[in-house]
Design an enzyme around this catalytic site. Structure first.
Site, PDB file in Angstrom:
ATOM      1  N   ARG A  73       0.852  -1.185   0.000  1.00 19.45           N
ATOM      2  CA  ARG A  73       0.000   0.000   0.000  1.00 19.45           C
ATOM      3  C   ARG A  73       0.893   1.241   0.000  1.00 19.45           C
ATOM      4  O   ARG A  73       1.948   1.266   0.618  1.00 19.45           O
ATOM      5  CB  ARG A  73      -0.897   0.033   1.243  1.00 19.45           C
ATOM      6  N   TYR A 201      -1.807  -3.252  -6.814  1.00 19.28           N
ATOM      7  CA  TYR A 201      -1.562  -3.952  -5.542  1.00 19.28           C
ATOM      8  C   TYR A 201      -2.852  -4.075  -4.719  1.00 19.28           C
ATOM      9  O   TYR A 201      -3.639  -3.125  -4.637  1.00 19.28           O
ATOM     10  CB  TYR A 201      -0.479  -3.230  -4.715  1.00 19.28           C
ATOM     11  N   LYS A 210      -9.650  -2.340   1.861  1.00 21.43           N
ATOM     12  CA  LYS A 210      -9.291  -1.205   2.715  1.00 21.43           C
ATOM     13  C   LYS A 210     -10.096   0.051   2.361  1.00 21.43           C
ATOM     14  O   LYS A 210     -10.495   0.814   3.238  1.00 21.43           O
ATOM     15  CB  LYS A 210      -7.794  -0.902   2.576  1.00 21.43           C
ATOM     16  N   HIS A 230     -10.398  -2.489  11.796  1.00 19.49           N
ATOM     17  CA  HIS A 230      -9.316  -3.313  11.255  1.00 19.49           C
ATOM     18  C   HIS A 230      -9.072  -4.456  12.244  1.00 19.49           C
ATOM     19  O   HIS A 230      -8.060  -4.471  12.955  1.00 19.49           O
ATOM     20  CB  HIS A 230      -8.067  -2.429  11.102  1.00 19.49           C
ATOM     21  N   SER A 252      -1.085  -3.928  10.365  1.00 21.10           N
ATOM     22  CA  SER A 252      -0.805  -4.880   9.294  1.00 21.10           C
ATOM     23  C   SER A 252       0.404  -5.758   9.618  1.00 21.10           C
ATOM     24  O   SER A 252       1.395  -5.280  10.176  1.00 21.10           O
ATOM     25  CB  SER A 252      -0.506  -4.121   8.007  1.00 21.10           C
ATOM     26  N   CYS A 254       0.899  -8.153  11.771  1.00 23.31           N
ATOM     27  CA  CYS A 254       1.218  -8.451  13.178  1.00 23.31           C
ATOM     28  C   CYS A 254       0.576  -9.773  13.605  1.00 23.31           C
ATOM     29  O   CYS A 254       0.438 -10.045  14.796  1.00 23.31           O
ATOM     30  CB  CYS A 254       0.720  -7.345  14.096  1.00 23.31           C
ATOM     31  N   ASP A 281      -9.232  -9.834   9.063  1.00 26.12           N
ATOM     32  CA  ASP A 281      -8.720  -8.481   8.788  1.00 26.12           C
ATOM     33  C   ASP A 281      -9.702  -7.362   9.118  1.00 26.12           C
ATOM     34  O   ASP A 281      -9.284  -6.319   9.600  1.00 26.12           O
ATOM     35  CB  ASP A 281      -8.313  -8.389   7.307  1.00 26.12           C
ATOM     36  N   ARG A 379       1.826 -12.344  -1.059  1.00 28.82           N
ATOM     37  CA  ARG A 379       0.497 -12.628  -0.491  1.00 28.82           C
ATOM     38  C   ARG A 379      -0.146 -13.857  -1.109  1.00 28.82           C
ATOM     39  O   ARG A 379       0.211 -14.282  -2.203  1.00 28.82           O
ATOM     40  CB  ARG A 379      -0.423 -11.422  -0.791  1.00 28.82           C
TER      41      ARG A 379
HETATM   42  C1  OXD Z   1      -2.963  -4.658   5.429  1.00 30.42           C
HETATM   43  C2  OXD Z   1      -3.625  -5.817   4.790  1.00 30.42           C
HETATM   44  O1  OXD Z   1      -2.019  -4.095   4.858  1.00 30.42           O
HETATM   45  O2  OXD Z   1      -4.510  -6.404   5.427  1.00 30.42           O
HETATM   46  O3  OXD Z   1      -3.391  -4.301   6.537  1.00 30.42           O
HETATM   47  O4  OXD Z   1      -3.301  -6.139   3.641  1.00 30.42           O
HETATM   48 MN    MN Z   2      -5.063  -5.396   7.234  1.00 26.51          MN
END
Ligand code: OXD
Ligand code: MN
Length: 597
Positions: A73, A201, A210, A230, A252, A254, A281, A379
Site C-alpha cells: 500500500r 496492488y 481497505k 481493522h 498490518s 502483526c 482483517d 500474499r
Molecule cells: C494490510 C492488509 O495491509 O490487510 O493491513 O493487507
Molecule cells: Mn489489514
C-alpha cells in the site's frame, strides 16, 4: 449479461460516464458464474497476468507478479477528499474533491484504450444483511477481477439486491501506466465514491477491502452509528461448549491471520477448546437491540502475508491455500510450485523471484545485500470457506455477539503480554495509544515505532479525533459493553529473542481473557489495568520458566513513564486539539497511577 440489462439507472449512467473517460474497447459485467470466471482466467493466462501453477500440487491455483514499484500500500498517495480539510483530520492526506477528480481524470483519460473495462457488482457482508454494503468496482485489471471474486460476494445476485435504486459505493479503478508518479488512491466519503489509479496492488486496487470496508465504511459507520474496524473476528469454544466471540485489532502484518485460525496447543485440545474463524482483517460492529455489540466479517476471502506461513505457524492457513488460491510475488520454483521465506520444506536450489529474475539462495545485490526469493509482502488470496476452522456463522446476517475487544502491536519492550482495561473509556484510551513497529505491509519506515490508534491510522476515512469520540459515544449505548484488553506477543529479552512462543500458545492468553469475560477468574489490579497473577495462565506443556513469565508481565515504571511522554506527544502533536477530553483524562489518570507505584 449486457449493460442494458442492469435495472439501476444511476449505475448504468455511471458506467457510461467512466467509459467515456477511459475509452475501453469493451465493457463486461461480472456475473459471478463459474463459466465467466474460467473465461477470465484463460484470458489472464494468455496476457501474462497469471501463470498456471502445478495443478497436481496446487489445484485451481495461479501465480501473479506485480510491477516492481507496486508491491505494498502507498499511504503517501492515499487521500481522503472531503470538502473541508478538518473532516479528513490531521493523520490523513487530504485533497479537495475538485483537485482530486481533475488530477485523476487526467490519468484515467483514455487509459483503457484497447483494454476491456470490467464491472464487478459486489457485496461486503452476506447479501441482504442489515450490516452489508454494496459496491460496484470498475477495473481494467484481470488480476483484480479474479481477486475480487474471492475476496467479496460478487456477481449478478448483488445487482438483484441493488434493485432499481439501491445505494452503492462507486469504486473506480484503473491500472493506467502503473507509474508511482501517476498513482492516486482517492476516497470521496461524502459522495460514497473511490477512485484508484496507477496501482494493481491488493490494498490499493481491491477496492472492497481497505478503501470501502474500512475508509468509506468508517465514515458511514459514524453517520449511521456503528463501527468499521481493522479487526479479526473469532469464536473460542471452551470445554463447557460455550463459544465466546472476540474481535482483535493489530496493525498490518502483526499476525491477525495466525491468531484468527490458531490451533490449540495439545493440552488445550484435550481440555476441549475449539477455534472458529470468522474473519482475519476487517470487522463491522453494531449495537444490537439487546444492548450488545454484534459483529460480522464483510469479506469472503483472505489476502494474507505469505512469508512465515507454514504448517507449524499456521496449519489452517496452509490448508486454506491448498487449492483455488492466487499467489502474488512469492518465489516460483522450476516445477511451478511456490515458495517463500519461512515456508515448509527445504529452500529450493533455484527459482524465479517476484521480479521475474533468476534466484538462488545466497544471491546478493550490488550492495552485497541478501536478495530474498519472495517479496516480504508477498500474499495469497484464498476463499475463507476453505479454512478448516471456518465458523458456520460467516453467512449469518446478524453476525455474532462480541464479548472482548483486543488491541495489540509489535513491541519489543514496555507493553506486557496481556492486560485488561478498567472500563470502556480506559479501553478506548488503550486503543488510541496503541503503537507498533512498522512492517513490510507499508512502503515507508520499516522498523520504526508508530502510534496506530485501533490499528486504524492508515484506514480511518475521517478525522481520527472524531473517530475516538465516536468510540466513546458507542460505549455509552452498550449494555453490557465488551471488555477491552491489550496484548503483546512480541516482547523480547536483552538479546533480542522473543520471550513468548506465540502462535497456538496465544490461546493460553485468550483463555484468561475469556475467563475474565465470563467472570470466572479474579485479576490483579495494577497501574496499567487488570493483569493475570503468576499462576493464572495455564502453561501446562510449555517450556517456559517463571523468570521469563515475570519478564513478560513486568511493568517497568521508567520505561512506562518514557512511553507516556511519547503518547502525550502523539496525542497532542499528531492528533491535534480535538482529541476527546476523556482520552486526556485517562492519560493523566494512568500517569498518576504509575507515579504512585
Ligand atoms: C494490510 C492488509 O495491509 O490487510 O493491513 O493487507
Ligand atoms: Mn489489514
Amino acid at each position: 449479461m449486457k449493460l442494458d440489462e442492469i435495472k439501476h439507472e444511476g449505475l448504468r449512467r455511471w458506467i457510461w460516464q467512466m467509459a467515456a473517460m477511459c475509452e475501453p474497447k469493451d465493457i463486461v459485467i461480472v456475473d459471478g458464474s463459474d463459466a465467466q470466471r474460467e473465461e477470465i482466467i484463460q484470458l489472464a493466462l494468455r496476457n501474462g497476468d497469471l501463470i498456471k501453477l502445478n495443478q497436481d500440487k496446487h489445484p485451481g491455483c495461479y501465480y501473479h507478479r506485480s510491477n516492481s514499484g507496486d508491491v505494498a500500500r502507498t499511504e503517501q498517495l492515499t487521500f481522503i477528499c472531503t470538502q473541508d480539510k478538518y473532516q479528513a483530520g490531521p493523520t490523513n492526506n487530504w485533497m479537495s474533491p475538485q483537485e482530486a477528480r481533475d488530477r485523476a481524470t487526467g490519468i484515467f483519460s483514455r487509459s483503457m484504450r484497447n483494454r476491456v473495462m470490467y464491472v464487478i457488482p459486489f457485496s461486503m457482508g452476506p447479501i441482504g444483511s442489515q450490516f452489508s454494503k454494496i459496491g460496484v468496482q470498475i477495473t481494467d485489471s484481470l488480476y483484480v477481477v479474479i481477486n475480487m471474486m474471492i475476496m467479496t460476494r460478487a456477481g449478478s445476485a448483488v445487482l438483484d439486491a441493488l434493485g432499481y435504486k439501491g445505494e452503492f459505493t462507486r469504486c473506480m479503478h484503473g491500472l493506467a501506466s502503473l507509474d508511482p508518479e501517476r498513482r492516486l488512491i482517492l476516497h470521496f466519503p461524502q459522495d460514497n465514491e473511490i477512485w484508484s489509479v496507477g496501482s494493481g496492488y491488493g490494498g490499493n486496487a481491491l477496492l472492497g477491502k481497505k478503501c470501502l470496508a474500512l475508509r468509506i465504511a468508517s465514515y458511514q459507520a459514524r453517520q449511521e452509528g456503528w463501527l468499521a474496524e481493522h479487526m479479526l473476528l473469532m469464536g473460542i469454544e471452551s470445554p463447557s461448549g460455550q463459544i465466546t466471540y472476540i474481535a482483535a485489532a493489530f496493525p498490518s502484518a502483526c499476525g491477525k491471520t495466525n491468531l484468527a485460525m490458531l490451533i490449540p496447543p495439545e493440552g488445550f485440545k484435550a481440555k476441549g477448546y475449539r477455534i472458529f474463524t470468522i474473519g482475519d482483517d476487517i470487522t463491522w460492529l453494531r449495537v444490537n437491540t439487546d444492548g450488545q455489540l454484534w459483529g460480522i466479517n464483510p469479506e469472503a476471502g483472505m489476502f494474507g502475508v505469505a512469508p512465515g506461513t507454514n504448517t507449524q505457524s499456521n496449519p489452517n492457513a496452509m490448508a486454506t491455500i491448498g487449492k483455488n488460491t492466487i499467489f502474488t510475488n512469492t518465489l516460483l520454483k522450476p516445477d511451478y510450485t511456490v515458495w517463500w521465506e519461512g515456508c515448509d520444506g527445504e529452500t529450493p536450489a533455484s527459482g524465479v523471484n517476484w521480479q521475474g529474475l533468476p534466484w538462488y539462495p545466497g544471491l546478493r545485490d550490488a550492495d552485497n545485500k541478501l536478495i530474498l526469493g519472495a517479496h516480504p509482502n508477498s500474499r495469497f488470496t484464498a476463499p475463507l470457506s476453505q479454512c478448516p476452522s471456518v465458523s458456520r456463522r460467516i453467512e449469518q446476517p446478524q453476525g455474532v455477539p462480541i464479548s472482548a475487544i483486543i488491541f495489540g502491536g509489535r513491541r519489543a519492550t514496555v507493553t506486557p503480554l496481556v492486560y485488561e482495561a478498567f472500563n470502556w473509556e480506559h479501553g478506548v484510551y488503550i486503543g488510541a495509544t496503541t503503537s507498533s513497529e512498522v512492517t513490510a505491509a507499508q512502503t515507508q519506515g520499516i522498523g520504526d515505532l508508530r502510534f496506530d490508534p485501533m490499528a486504524m491510522l492508515p484506514f480511518c476515512g475521517y478525522n481520527l479525533a472524531d473517530y475516538l469520540s465516536h468510540w466513546l459515544r458507542t460505549g455509552e449505548r452498550l449494555n453490557p459493553a465488551p471488555k477491552i484488553f491489550h496484548v503483546n506477543w512480541f516482547r523480547k529479552d536483552e538479546n533480542g529473542n522473543f520471550l513468548w512462543p506465540g502462535y497456538g500458545d496465544n490461546l493460553r492468553v485468550l483463555e484468561w481473557i475469556i475467563s475474565r469475560c465470563n467472570n470466572k477468574i479474579e485479576a490483579q489490579k495494577t497501574a496499567i489495568g487488570f493483569m493475570p497473577g503468576p499462576n493464572d495462565l495455564d502453561l501446562t506443556g510449555l517450556n517456559i520458566d517463571p523468570e521469563t513469565m515475570e519478564k513478560l508481565l513486568k511493568i517497568d515504571k521508567d520505561l512506562w513513564l518514557e512511553e507516556m511522554d511519547k503518547r502525550e506527544k502523539f496525542l497532542k502533536e499528531k492528533l491535534g486539539n480535538t482529541v476527546p477530553v476523556e482520552i486526556f483524562q485517562q492519560h493523566l489518570l494512568l500517569k498518576n497511577r504509575l507515579n504512585k507505584n
